[in-house]
Design a protein around this motif. Structure first.
Motif, PDB file in Angstrom:
ATOM      1  N   VAL A 386       0.842  -1.192   0.000  1.00  0.00           N
ATOM      2  CA  VAL A 386       0.000   0.000   0.000  1.00  0.00           C
ATOM      3  C   VAL A 386       0.883   1.249   0.000  1.00  0.00           C
ATOM      4  O   VAL A 386       1.807   1.379   0.815  1.00  0.00           O
ATOM      5  CB  VAL A 386      -0.941   0.008   1.223  1.00  0.00           C
ATOM      6  CG1 VAL A 386      -1.747   1.305   1.263  1.00  0.00           C
ATOM      7  CG2 VAL A 386      -1.879  -1.196   1.169  1.00  0.00           C
ATOM      8  N   GLN A 387       0.561   2.155  -0.917  1.00  0.00           N
ATOM      9  CA  GLN A 387       1.380   3.362  -1.098  1.00  0.00           C
ATOM     10  C   GLN A 387       0.809   4.567  -0.323  1.00  0.00           C
ATOM     11  O   GLN A 387      -0.398   4.637  -0.064  1.00  0.00           O
ATOM     12  CB  GLN A 387       1.471   3.717  -2.582  1.00  0.00           C
ATOM     13  CG  GLN A 387       2.089   2.618  -3.433  1.00  0.00           C
ATOM     14  CD  GLN A 387       3.521   2.324  -3.034  1.00  0.00           C
ATOM     15  OE1 GLN A 387       4.390   3.196  -3.105  1.00  0.00           O
ATOM     16  NE2 GLN A 387       3.781   1.096  -2.616  1.00  0.00           N
ATOM     17  N   ALA A 388       1.679   5.490  -0.011  1.00  0.00           N
ATOM     18  CA  ALA A 388       1.311   6.651   0.812  1.00  0.00           C
ATOM     19  C   ALA A 388       0.673   7.748  -0.026  1.00  0.00           C
ATOM     20  O   ALA A 388       1.237   8.844  -0.198  1.00  0.00           O
ATOM     21  CB  ALA A 388       2.535   7.175   1.538  1.00  0.00           C
ATOM     22  N   HIS A 389      -0.498   7.480  -0.547  1.00  0.00           N
ATOM     23  CA  HIS A 389      -1.238   8.500  -1.295  1.00  0.00           C
ATOM     24  C   HIS A 389      -1.791   9.538  -0.309  1.00  0.00           C
ATOM     25  O   HIS A 389      -2.199   9.187   0.801  1.00  0.00           O
ATOM     26  CB  HIS A 389      -2.372   7.839  -2.071  1.00  0.00           C
ATOM     27  CG  HIS A 389      -3.043   8.745  -3.042  1.00  0.00           C
ATOM     28  ND1 HIS A 389      -3.987   9.690  -2.667  1.00  0.00           N
ATOM     29  CD2 HIS A 389      -2.926   8.862  -4.393  1.00  0.00           C
ATOM     30  CE1 HIS A 389      -4.416  10.342  -3.732  1.00  0.00           C
ATOM     31  NE2 HIS A 389      -3.786   9.857  -4.794  1.00  0.00           N
ATOM     32  N   PRO A 390      -1.829  10.808  -0.694  1.00  0.00           N
ATOM     33  CA  PRO A 390      -2.347  11.845   0.221  1.00  0.00           C
ATOM     34  C   PRO A 390      -3.768  11.567   0.711  1.00  0.00           C
ATOM     35  O   PRO A 390      -4.126  11.949   1.830  1.00  0.00           O
ATOM     36  CB  PRO A 390      -2.289  13.121  -0.613  1.00  0.00           C
ATOM     37  CG  PRO A 390      -1.260  12.852  -1.652  1.00  0.00           C
ATOM     38  CD  PRO A 390      -1.328  11.389  -1.942  1.00  0.00           C
TER      39      PRO A 390
END
Length: 453
Positions: A386-390
């Motif tokens: 899981v990526q750190a999207h705003p």
């Protein structure tokens, strides 16, 4: 030959013919009730009568005096009409399916607003003026599978939404009417009626299902059809006018009615016959006995998914987004596929609609862009990718915060496999082959290289 000899000969011949015919299952009642079946011709009978006045003889009559009556030719098979007067496929409308009964049979944990596992009723997006009827859904089924809805009669709605695949497409991107590719993966339609926002497409650009179903028809890549031309086109058939009459009270063919019928058919695609559902049948609506129907591995997957049955503290909280017994989404979400979603912002800001997890195991590939080819890859993504999207969903951040780092579940291989097994237990095998959702156009038609004109 004496009279008695002649009678013996007739009996022998009768016995021989009866033996030869004993395996024929097509005998009718008249034949079975005939005490003295005719086995010789008139000429043979005349020869036997004349023999009474001739010298006695024990020899049998020559073979050429026996003239068995020729068997009746088999009845001709009725001609099956495969094409309508417009030269395109003709649907089989001989069976009337009961969509209303199918929906009325939804279990109480779907229909009870106070169900323990969440209020499924409140997620239903069916408008008051377009409830599912048998005639409306039947018309919708024909429309859904009809290639007439495309500009060149090459694809139907069902070309991209296939029943055996949970009404999704096994291809990453679907093929349009003229060989082009769709911009996103085809979303599965199972339990489409359960999404309280009522919006459709991955980017939710359609405000209702009634709006959504007309958009692929008009899309320049998908079906390329003009709605006015479609109304005329359907009017040239022999079967649509009666179907519209049955569904709407008169035979006027309009795009509004096309949308309503298609929406009714899609909303009837409710799944409630999976292994997961069997636990409710065994244990009760509020006390499902998962241990009675699940393997240990599936049970462990359920615990990880939602904490059920014992509110296990090591639950991952997957049911935060995939809610109720219908496993439908509560809202649009950013799930962290990419830290930067500028290439496809979805609804806006990287948010995308989330489909129900029912029949998810047969809907590969996964996500709006079809990037994951199997459930193992999906689980691994949520485990470590899981990526750190705003705008990342709080449920996918550490401590469920609005700004924390993405979660890392650090599952072991057994736990990841258990989650996959649980998701597979949401497959409704009966739904995937249920005739009420099947293609009404005989398969032989779809295999014709060109329709008759």
């Amino acid at each position: 030959m004496t009279t008695s000899n002649v009678l013996v000969m007739v009996v022998i011949l009768t016995t021989v013919v009866a033996c030869n015919d004993s395996s024929d299952d097509t005998l009718n009642n008249d034949e079975l009730n005939n005490e003295t079946p005719t086995v010789v011709s008139d000429s043979t009978v005349n020869a036997e009568e004349s023999t009474e006045n001739s010298e006695g003889s024990n020899t049998s009559p020559p073979d050429d005096t026996i003239d068995p009556s020729p068997a009746d030719p088999p009845p001709e098979e009725p001609t099956v009409k495969l094409f309508d007067k417009d030269g395109l496929p003709l649907p089989d409308l001989s069976i009337l399916h009961d969509y209303e009964a199918y929906l009325n049979a939804r279990p109480s944990y779907y229909m009870d607003a106070g169900a323990r596992f969440g209020n499924v009723v409140d997620q239903d997006n069916t408008p008051a003026d377009n409830n599912v009827s048998n005639a409306g859904a039947m018309l919708g089924r024909v429309l859904f599978y009809d290639i007439r809805l495309s500009a060149n009669n090459s694809v139907a709605c069902a070309s991209c939404h296939i029943q055996l695949h949970g009404f999704s497409d096994p291809e990453v991107l679907s093929n349009g009417f003229d060989g082009g590719k769709t911009g996103r993966h085809s979303m599965g339609l199972t339990n489409a009626t359960y999404y309280s926002r009522g919006r459709f497409f991955w980017d939710e650009r359609a405000g209702t299902l009634e709006e959504q179903v007309l958009m692929p028809i008009q899309d320049s890549v998908e079906m390329g059809m003009n709605l006015l031309d479609l109304e005329v086109k359907l009017g040239l058939t022999s079967f649509y006018a009666p179907l519209f009459l049955a569904a709407f009270g008169d035979d006027a063919i309009t795009s509004d009615r096309i949308s309503r019928a298609l929406a009714q058919f899609i909303r009837s695609m409710v799944s409630y016959g999976s292994k997961y559902d069997q636990a409710f049948t065994v244990g009760g609506s509020d006390t499902p006995d998962f241990s009675a129907v699940f393997s240990e591995q599936e049970l462990r997957g359920l615990e990880l998914f939602s904490g059920v049955p014992d509110d296990n503290s090591d639950s991952l909280g997957c049911d935060t987004c995939h809610q109720t017994s219908a496993h439908a989404a509560d809202n649009k979400h950013v799930n962290g596929l990419d830290a930067n979603t500028s290439a496809d912002q979805g609804v806006g800001g990287g948010f995308f609609k989330v489909p129900s997890l029912r029949n998810v195991a047969v809907r590969a590939p996964y996500m709006h862009d079809g990037r994951f080819s199997n459930l193992d890859e999906v689980i691994e993504f949520y485990n470590s990718g899981v990526q750190a999207h705003p705008n990342l969903a709080p449920a996918l951040r550490r401590r469920n915060s609005s700004s924390g780092r993405p979660v890392r579940f650090d599952l072991n291989q057994e736990e990841k496999e258990a989650l996959v097994m649980f998701l597979e237990a949401l497959t409704d095998e009966a739904f995937l082959v249920n005739p009420i959702f099947s293609n009404p156009f005989p398969e032989v038609i779809n295999e014709e290289s060109e329709p008759e004109s």
